[in-house]
Each structure stands twice: as structure tokens, then as C-alpha cells.
Motif scaffolding. Structure first.
Motif, mmCIF file in Angstrom:
data_model
loop_
_atom_site.group_PDB
_atom_site.id
_atom_site.type_symbol
_atom_site.label_atom_id
_atom_site.label_comp_id
_atom_site.label_asym_id
_atom_site.label_seq_id
_atom_site.Cartn_x
_atom_site.Cartn_y
_atom_site.Cartn_z
ATOM 1 N N VAL A 1 0.855 -1.195 0.000
ATOM 2 C CA VAL A 1 0.000 0.000 0.000
ATOM 3 C C VAL A 1 0.887 1.240 0.000
ATOM 4 O O VAL A 1 1.741 1.410 0.885
ATOM 5 C CB VAL A 1 -0.932 0.020 1.234
ATOM 6 N N GLY B 1 -2.384 5.258 -0.682
ATOM 7 C CA GLY B 1 -3.421 4.247 -0.548
ATOM 8 C C GLY B 1 -3.507 3.317 -1.744
ATOM 9 O O GLY B 1 -4.219 2.298 -1.694
ATOM 10 N N GLN B 2 -2.807 3.657 -2.816
ATOM 11 C CA GLN B 2 -2.814 2.793 -4.002
ATOM 12 C C GLN B 2 -2.167 1.447 -3.677
ATOM 13 O O GLN B 2 -1.159 1.372 -2.979
ATOM 14 C CB GLN B 2 -2.054 3.480 -5.152
ATOM 15 N N LYS B 3 -2.760 0.371 -4.187
ATOM 16 C CA LYS B 3 -2.229 -0.956 -3.917
ATOM 17 C C LYS B 3 -1.403 -1.434 -5.116
ATOM 18 O O LYS B 3 -1.855 -1.398 -6.250
ATOM 19 C CB LYS B 3 -3.364 -1.926 -3.628
#
Length: 305
Positions: free
Chosen positions: A262, A298-300
Motif C-alpha cells: 500500500v 493508498g494505491q495498492k
């Protein structure tokens, strides 16, 4: 005080052959010129027969004296095996081996060898026995000598100021092959050492320990793509070493585990790459993004470890 007199000897050499091969011998008779008080002596030396059927013809395939890499169109199946008869190699230089740039990604380009510090004019030696396949000027590498060894491995010695061997010369381990220098695309005097197998560049430090001990890492090494791709390594730091001495170990290393990462504040692809020991190219390929893509908090990201 006792005095010693030198007795001149004349050698009469004759060959004696027995019916059984193991009895074959070279008989040397030592007969003094002045035989007073001295008898003729005979020394028998066994003759060792070498089985030529085991001789490896390393010039049988892809023997090219003009092209630096004659294997350009050859497909190599991974992992592949490289075997060694010796447990040590000969240092390519006579001074302490100081690596100034390692195998890996450097300034946006692959650095497919290691740079060893030297002074122009220093002697350069071959690290293992073999035959000179290439000895000439090559764009970028300058004056370079390529030696093919009897296990199929090739070592190249680049940026030389002088070449002292010619193609098809048989060279022994530790033999002088040229003088170090700064020819070709180079910013300072150093030896650019390349190791390759059938055209596949291999991280030299995976094969050789460049400490004072001059050890070959193992007599039986299995090479995976991890150790032939510069993008998996950084030229600025020493790679974490994990040797594969069996095919089973090498195949097991190819099974990748996936991790979800994350993105946090301040993260960049470069930082994520270093922290997780995954190349930027691999991150982009797995997640179908570009190197220039903007990361969001927050990007996975999927990381294949």
C-alpha cells in the motif's frame, strides 16, 4: 673442511616399452664421464597416457574472432549450469582488487560487468585457462580481450591500453594478456571485467569472490535470470548473494510469492524498489504502469518477490 667435486655426467636416454600399458616407462641412464668409483645409475619414469577422448573442443561452436558476442541469436534455457574444475581463480591484476562500479543498473543503462581500479600500464592476466577468441578494438569497450574457458564460460577484459595476445592463442591461468588502460567509452583508468555464458551476461560476483582469497563460489553453479539481468541489481551496492548449486534450488527460486504493498506518503517507485528488493521494471510490468506514473497514497501495488 671437506671439499666437494663436481662430477660431469653424460646422459644416455633410451625408451623401454613393456607389453602392458601401465608398465610403459622412460628409462634414463646416468653414466659418469669419470667412472672411477662410481657406477652407472638408471632412473625409470612412468609414462602417463592422456585420454584424448575427454578433450573439450571449445572452438567447435560459435567461434567468432570478429563479433564480440557471436551468440546474439542463440536461445538459452534457464536455469543453466556452469561447472568448474578449479576452486580458485587468478586475480586479473597484481594489486588489491577494488571494485569501483558493480554489475547492475547505472545511470539509466545496464552495466554488464564490474569495474576494477587500476593504473594505466598495469599488467592484466586471464583468471582461468582457455583460448583467446577475440582480441581487438570494440566500440565502447575499447581494446578488449575475450577468453573462452574450457567449461564454456567467457571472460572479457576491456579498456586495455595494449593487447599482448592474439586470437586462437592458448592461455594459461594467470597468463599476462595485456596492459590496463582507458580506451573506449571510459571516464578513467580501470579494468571492465565481463563474465558470460553462451552470450548471457552473468553477474561476476555470483561466480567469483573478489576478496584476497580468489575463490570460485562453487564448482557447480546454476544460473537463473536473476543473475543475468542488470535491472535486478544496482551498480552502487553489493547484491545479496544466494547461490544455487543444484537444479532443484534454482527451480525453487523461480517460484515467486506475491505481496500487496500500500503506497504511503513520500513513496516513489525507486524507494519501493529498494525497500522490497524488486526492480522498478518488474513493479511496472506486474502492475501495468509506467515509470513516469504518479503514485497515489493508498494505491495498492502487487510485488512479486
Amino acid at each position: 673442511m671437506k671439499s666437494f667435486h663436481i662430477v660431469l655426467l653424460s646422459l644416455f636416454i633410451c625408451f623401454t616399452y613393456a607389453q602392458k600399458p601401465q608398465s610403459d616407462a622412460l628409462s634414463i641412464q646416468l653414466k659418469p664421464v669419470n667412472s672411477k668409483g662410481i657406477s652407472t645409475q638408471e632412473v625409470s619414469i612412468p609414462i602417463v597416457t592422456i585420454d584424448s577422448s575427454n578433450t573439450v573442443d571449445i572452438k567447435a561452436e560459435f567461434w567468432d574472432n570478429v563479433n564480440f558476442n557471436p551468440y546474439r541469436n542463440e536461445i538459452v534455457k534457464f536455469p543453466f549450469e556452469v561447472k568448474f574444475e578449479d576452486s580458485t581463480y587468478h586475480s586479473p591484476i597484481s594489486r588489491e582488487k577494488v571494485i569501483t562500479s558493480r554489475y547492475g543498473w547505472r545511470r539509466g543503462r545496464p552495466h554488464k560487468g564490474i569495474d576494477i581500479d587500476l593504473i594505466t600500464g598495469d599488467s592484466v592476466s586471464t583468471i582461468l585457462s582457455g583460448v583467446v577468441r577475440f582480441a581487438r578494438y570494440s566500440r565502447g569497450l575499447g581494446k578488449v580481450v575475450v577468453v573462452r574457458h574450457y567449461n564454456g564460460l567467457e571472460t572479457a577484459y576491456a579498456h586495455l591500453s595494449r593487447i599482448n595476445v592474439k586470437v586462437n592463442d592458448t592461455v594459461a591461468k594467470g597468463q599476462f594478456i595485456g596492459k590496463g588502460g582507458n580506451t573506449g567509452r571510459s571516464t578513467g583508468s580501470h579494468l571492465h571485467l565481463i563474465t558470460s555464458y553462451k552470450g548471457q551476461y552473468i553477474h561476476p560476483e555470483y561466480i567469483f569472490d573478489f576478496s584476497e582469497e580468489n575463490k570460485i563460489r562453487a564448482k557447480d553453479l546454476w544460473v537463473t535470470k536473476e543473475w543475468t539481468r542488470a535491472s535486478f541489481h544496482s551498480s552502487r551496492r553489493k547484491s545479496k548473494l544466494e547461490l544455487y548449486t543444484t537444479e532443484k534450488q534454482a527451480l525453487a527460486s523461480l517460484v515467486k510469492t506475491r505481496k500487496i504493498y500500500v503506497v504511503k506518503s513520500g513513496d516513489t517507485l525507486s524507494r519501493i524498489s529498494k525497500r522490497n528488493n524488486v526492480s522498478i521494471a518488474a513493479i511496472c510490468k506486474t502492475n501495468r504502469i509506467r515509470k513516469s506514473s504518479t503514485l497515489r497514497i493508498g494505491q495498492k501495488l502487487v510485488l512479486e518477490l
